[in-house]
Write an enzyme that holds these catalytic residues in place. Sequence first.
Site, PDB file in Angstrom:
ATOM      1  N   SER A 107      32.331  31.312  35.363  1.00  0.00           N
ATOM      2  CA  SER A 107      33.014  32.070  34.313  1.00  0.00           C
ATOM      3  C   SER A 107      33.765  31.094  33.425  1.00  0.00           C
ATOM      4  O   SER A 107      34.119  29.985  33.852  1.00  0.00           O
ATOM      5  CB  SER A 107      34.000  33.061  34.943  1.00  0.00           C
ATOM      6  OG  SER A 107      34.848  33.630  33.961  1.00  0.00           O
ATOM      7  N   TYR A 120      40.922  34.903  40.676  1.00  0.00           N
ATOM      8  CA  TYR A 120      39.575  34.886  40.111  1.00  0.00           C
ATOM      9  C   TYR A 120      39.250  33.502  39.558  1.00  0.00           C
ATOM     10  O   TYR A 120      38.161  32.953  39.813  1.00  0.00           O
ATOM     11  CB  TYR A 120      39.475  35.942  39.012  1.00  0.00           C
ATOM     12  CG  TYR A 120      38.110  36.045  38.378  1.00  0.00           C
ATOM     13  CD1 TYR A 120      37.052  36.638  39.056  1.00  0.00           C
ATOM     14  CD2 TYR A 120      37.885  35.562  37.092  1.00  0.00           C
ATOM     15  CE1 TYR A 120      35.795  36.739  38.472  1.00  0.00           C
ATOM     16  CE2 TYR A 120      36.633  35.658  36.495  1.00  0.00           C
ATOM     17  CZ  TYR A 120      35.594  36.244  37.192  1.00  0.00           C
ATOM     18  OH  TYR A 120      34.355  36.328  36.610  1.00  0.00           O
TER      19      TYR A 120
END
Length: 245
Positions: A107, A120
């Site tokens: 990501s 995350y």
Amino acid sequence: MLVGRREERLRALATELGSERVSFVAVDLLDEHAPERIREHVLAQNGRLELLVNNAGAAWRARFADGGWENVKRTMEINFDAQVRLTEALLPLLREAAPSAIVNVSSTAGRVARAGSGAYSASKFALAGWSDALWAEERPHGVHVGLVLPGFIATEGFPQSELTAKPWTRWAVSTPERAAEAIYDAGVRRSPERYVPRPYGFAAALRVLAPGLVRRVLGGGSASVLTTTTGPDRAAHSNGSSPGH
């Protein structure tokens, strides 16, 4: 071959793609025996594996003071540990089928972190770093390791509704089709890494060139609009759970 938790969804997708050439395994990657089950399925089909796409992931938004280690742990289990365990089980097959490839979907948050999504980002930073090392290790064996770093992609798990609802932030959200193109580039075309959309790479570069500036921008109140609600967040709220539980 498709892998996921929901058998009905997998069966429908396999039928749409052509069940005579697409198979599936319904399994939770957090299950202790999941990698073994997937490996056995590959061997039962034809025993040849030329491309592995590690795309499992989830996020529970919480500041560390609220979510604590428990939130980091559960995020790492699915976003990093599960990918590593599956790759370990399938790596011998990928080496046998070389030239082959692994695509790890990290990501943009694996390059630039924001408040409220530290767990995350930690999992995606780990996946990006491991991918670089794995590429160097497996290159002599003919196994390419590509990395895809999406920004905001509207999916079931990450609906991005806060961004798509506003005309001045809607432009920042890309599509699953664009992410699929990047995965194809990183795997079949053997690109080292791809951002989705590509301009998000500038944010990662700026993090290296001007870290103080990036911290000031992301630490400001206006940056809070970039922390969106995820599918797991909504499920936890509907069940009355707190971010750390």
